[in-house]
Design an enzyme around this catalytic site. Structure first.
Site, mmCIF file in Angstrom:
data_model
loop_
_atom_site.group_PDB
_atom_site.id
_atom_site.type_symbol
_atom_site.label_atom_id
_atom_site.label_comp_id
_atom_site.label_asym_id
_atom_site.label_seq_id
_atom_site.Cartn_x
_atom_site.Cartn_y
_atom_site.Cartn_z
ATOM 1 N N ASP A 111 8.181 13.149 11.557
ATOM 2 C CA ASP A 111 9.246 14.136 11.291
ATOM 3 C C ASP A 111 10.539 13.395 11.648
ATOM 4 O O ASP A 111 10.559 12.149 11.644
ATOM 5 C CB ASP A 111 9.051 15.405 12.152
ATOM 6 C CG ASP A 111 9.957 16.563 11.720
ATOM 7 O OD1 ASP A 111 9.679 17.194 10.699
ATOM 8 O OD2 ASP A 111 10.973 16.805 12.393
ATOM 9 N N LYS A 136 3.050 21.506 15.839
ATOM 10 C CA LYS A 136 4.227 20.631 15.815
ATOM 11 C C LYS A 136 4.401 20.055 17.207
ATOM 12 O O LYS A 136 3.985 20.670 18.191
ATOM 13 C CB LYS A 136 5.471 21.451 15.440
ATOM 14 C CG LYS A 136 6.613 20.622 14.916
ATOM 15 C CD LYS A 136 6.466 20.277 13.448
ATOM 16 C CE LYS A 136 7.532 19.292 12.991
ATOM 17 N NZ LYS A 136 7.540 19.110 11.533
ATOM 18 N N LYS A 180 3.219 27.202 5.781
ATOM 19 C CA LYS A 180 3.363 26.124 4.797
ATOM 20 C C LYS A 180 2.010 25.486 4.489
ATOM 21 O O LYS A 180 1.654 25.270 3.334
ATOM 22 C CB LYS A 180 4.299 25.059 5.397
ATOM 23 C CG LYS A 180 4.554 23.863 4.525
ATOM 24 C CD LYS A 180 5.358 22.798 5.251
ATOM 25 C CE LYS A 180 6.516 23.396 6.006
ATOM 26 N NZ LYS A 180 7.450 22.404 6.503
HETATM 27 P P1 NDP Z 1 14.689 11.381 9.168
HETATM 28 O O1 NDP Z 1 14.770 11.115 10.634
HETATM 29 O O2 NDP Z 1 14.086 10.361 8.275
HETATM 30 O O3 NDP Z 1 16.162 11.710 8.606
HETATM 31 C C1 NDP Z 1 16.925 12.746 9.121
HETATM 32 C C2 NDP Z 1 18.287 12.736 8.436
HETATM 33 O O4 NDP Z 1 19.001 13.901 8.818
HETATM 34 C C3 NDP Z 1 19.160 11.555 8.852
HETATM 35 O O5 NDP Z 1 20.035 11.250 7.823
HETATM 36 C C4 NDP Z 1 19.901 12.125 10.071
HETATM 37 O O6 NDP Z 1 21.136 11.473 10.338
HETATM 38 C C5 NDP Z 1 20.137 13.545 9.607
HETATM 39 N N1 NDP Z 1 20.186 14.462 10.760
HETATM 40 C C6 NDP Z 1 19.219 14.659 11.687
HETATM 41 N N2 NDP Z 1 19.636 15.561 12.595
HETATM 42 C C7 NDP Z 1 20.872 15.919 12.220
HETATM 43 C C8 NDP Z 1 21.831 16.815 12.749
HETATM 44 N N3 NDP Z 1 21.576 17.523 13.868
HETATM 45 N N4 NDP Z 1 23.017 16.949 12.104
HETATM 46 C C9 NDP Z 1 23.289 16.227 10.971
HETATM 47 N N5 NDP Z 1 22.420 15.360 10.429
HETATM 48 C C10 NDP Z 1 21.236 15.218 11.047
HETATM 49 O O7 NDP Z 1 13.932 12.792 9.045
HETATM 50 P P2 NDP Z 1 13.155 13.381 7.784
HETATM 51 O O8 NDP Z 1 13.839 13.009 6.538
HETATM 52 O O9 NDP Z 1 11.712 13.093 7.956
HETATM 53 O O10 NDP Z 1 13.312 14.956 8.047
HETATM 54 C C11 NDP Z 1 14.448 15.700 7.571
HETATM 55 C C12 NDP Z 1 14.097 17.179 7.539
HETATM 56 O O11 NDP Z 1 12.956 17.377 6.688
HETATM 57 C C13 NDP Z 1 13.713 17.810 8.877
HETATM 58 O O12 NDP Z 1 14.122 19.162 8.891
HETATM 59 C C14 NDP Z 1 12.189 17.753 8.867
HETATM 60 O O13 NDP Z 1 11.605 18.704 9.730
HETATM 61 C C15 NDP Z 1 11.933 18.076 7.405
HETATM 62 N N6 NDP Z 1 10.616 17.670 6.906
HETATM 63 C C16 NDP Z 1 10.210 16.372 6.963
HETATM 64 C C17 NDP Z 1 8.976 16.016 6.464
HETATM 65 C C18 NDP Z 1 8.531 14.597 6.374
HETATM 66 O O14 NDP Z 1 7.516 14.354 5.714
HETATM 67 N N7 NDP Z 1 9.217 13.636 6.962
HETATM 68 C C19 NDP Z 1 8.035 17.046 5.957
HETATM 69 C C20 NDP Z 1 8.607 18.369 5.853
HETATM 70 C C21 NDP Z 1 9.833 18.653 6.360
HETATM 71 P P3 NDP Z 1 21.215 10.215 11.369
HETATM 72 O O15 NDP Z 1 20.702 9.031 10.609
HETATM 73 O O16 NDP Z 1 22.653 10.132 11.730
HETATM 74 O O17 NDP Z 1 20.343 10.592 12.534
#
Ligand code: NDP
Length: 448
Positions: free
Chosen positions: A169, A129, A117
């Site tokens: 993350d 990571k 990426k």
């Molecule tokens: P956040 O912690 O801000 O949000 C995660 C969201 O996903 C929450 O709504 C959470 O629910 C839900 N979630 C997490 N784990 C699970 C699970 N096992 N089953 C169902 N729902 C789940 O994380 P991000 O938005 O930062 O990251 C989300 C994804 O994006 C990840 O895969 C991350 O690796 C990827 N990503 C993030 C980047 C970033 O800049 N932040 C960059 C590139 C990729 P709940 O509130 O109930 O925990």
């Protein structure tokens, strides 16, 4: 000169033997190898130098104990990790995840993906990571602070602005980055850009928070346009309600689409009228500020709440933004049978291998995570540049840079992923485009 006729099966069997039980890591390597092995068949330089084999082995993995005291005076123990995967084209760069499901396998899959990426962004960043099985949910601010300080007390020895630059993350947002940066600064007595995603007062970049979600939708928009289509009027099912999901939802709305689902780990809401600006502001307050459950949204606006994932809802486009393996093969088939014509992956590896196969066989637009969510790390790269040169760019300038980077990523994937039937295989395109730059750097270094 002998060209080794490698096979996917043999290569994957080797990865499985060397990394027993690490299923997420096997999956990520298999998805990439399926594109790279055919590509390097007639390129002996990559085969003889064992480039793919070397790329599937992290430079190092650091594992450490993290002790901290909770508000009741109990001593708690977690495990911390940093996987420094590949620094061929720049310092290791990649987020830190705090979630109970964090294991060495999860972080190795994420670090491996990150290497490709980061290469795709065109910026000089290697892949890494890190994280911990610590669960920030239900913890007080003071508990989170004590955990972050303890985590950084070990991690600081292994990172640095020119060595390894972590970011956020899942479970690591502005609050956690602030606590970790504060502890790094205190331990090292230096103010440098060692983390990205920092607060604007202490070296953070404008639009870093929005960049991953916005970028995922720019990738989608580019794919739609390339196929002679557009966002206007499309019904979009989004999963997650965290950082990536929130800004993906905002950008869909700005471009004329309608977001009909969002989710958290307890279930999803279905809002057929679309999540407008006002409702999205409620969602942000509920999930990011109050750290509540998504069912409150359904109660507030009188819409449906269901347990499970949103992929049984009829939609034109799916944008998974929660976590890995959240679209199974069956769910992918369900999405297709309900008319889904495009997928853009905001989360990392959200679609199981069988689901990807179903999307590809159906010939729908499929933007893989290593391209579609690269906007976040791209703006992190811009944050690093601003920190090194002690300047901060204006928002308009950064918005334009993000848009251009996503366009270039799209075009690069479209070039490498062009097929004879005119369809673009964005997955192969992203894997090959990401591979070539890192592989050529590794060739230049010899055997190291
Ligand atoms: P956040 O912690 O801000 O949000 C995660 C969201 O996903 C929450 O709504 C959470 O629910 C839900 N979630 C997490 N784990 C699970 C699970 N096992 N089953 C169902 N729902 C789940 O994380 P991000 O938005 O930062 O990251 C989300 C994804 O994006 C990840 O895969 C991350 O690796 C990827 N990503 C993030 C980047 C970033 O800049 N932040 C960059 C590139 C990729 P709940 O509130 O109930 O925990």
């Amino acid at each position: 000169m002998t060209v080794r006729a490698d096979s996917l099966e043999r290569f994957i069997a080797g990865v499985q033997t060397r990394n027993p039980g690490e299923t997420e890591f096997h999956q990520a390597v298999q998805e990439v190898a399926a594109s790279i092995i055919p590509y390097i068949q007639d390129k002996p330089q990559y085969q003889e130098m064992q480039i793919l084999e070397r790329m599937a082995e992290p430079d190092r993995t650091i594992i450490f104990r993290v002790c901290w005291e909770d508000d009741n005076g109990n001593i708690r123990v977690n495990r911390g990790y940093r996987v420094q995967f590949n620094n061929s084209i720049g310092p290791y760069k990649g987020g830190i995840r705090f979630h109970p499901t964090v294991t060495s396998s999860v972080l190795k899959f994420l670090g491996f993906e990150q290497t490709f990426k980061n290469s795709l962004t065109g910026l000089p960043m290697g892949g890494g990571k890190g994280g911990s099985d610590f669960n920030p949910k239900g913890k007080s601010n003071n508990e989170v602070m004590r955990f972050c300080q303890s985590f950084m007390t070990e991690l600081h020895r292994h990172i640095g602005e020119d060595t390894d630059v972590p970011a956020g993350d899942i479970g690591v947002g502005a609050r956690e980055i602030g606590y970790m940066f504060g502890q790094y600064k205190r331990l090292r007595n230096e103010f440098v850009g060692v983390l990205t995603g920092k607060g604007l007062e202490f070296g953070g970049s404008l639009i870093r928070t929005e960049a991953t979600g916005y970028g995922t939708i720019y990738m989608l928009e580019n794919m739609l346009q390339h196929a002679g289509n557009g966002m206007e009027g499309k019904r979009v099912a989004i999963s997650g309600s965290g950082n990536v999901a929130t800004y993906a939802a905002e950008k869909v709305r700005q471009l004329g689409g309608s977001v009909i689902t969002m989710s958290d780990s307890s279930g999803f809401i279905y809002d057929p009228d679309g999540i407008d600006r006002h409702k999205l502001a409620y969602m942000v307050e509920l999930k990011q500020v109050r750290r509540g459950r998504i069912k409150d949204y359904a109660d507030e606006f009188g819409v449906e709440f269901h347990e499970g994932r949103p992929w049984n809802v009829a939609c034109d486009i799916a944008v998974p933004c929660a976590t890995q393996n959240e679209i199974s093969s069956d769910e992918a088939k369900l999405l297709l049978s309900n008319g889904c014509m495009a997928v853009s992956e905001g989360a990392n590896m959200p679609t199981e291998l069988g689901g990807i196969k179903a999307f590809q066989e159906a010939g729908i637009l499929f933007g893989p995570s290593k391209a579609a969510n690269a906007g976040g790390v791209a703006v992190s790269g811009l944050e690093m540049s601003q920190n090194s040169s002690r300047i901060s760019w204006e928002e308009d300038e950064l918005q334009e840079l993000l848009k251009n980077i996503m366009k270039k990523i799209h075009d690069n994937c479209a070039d490498y992923g062009a097929t004879s039937n005119g369809r673009v295989d964005y997955l192969a395109g992203a894997n090959i485009a990401g591979f070539v730059k890192v592989a050529d750097a590794m060739l230049a270094y010899g055997v190291v």
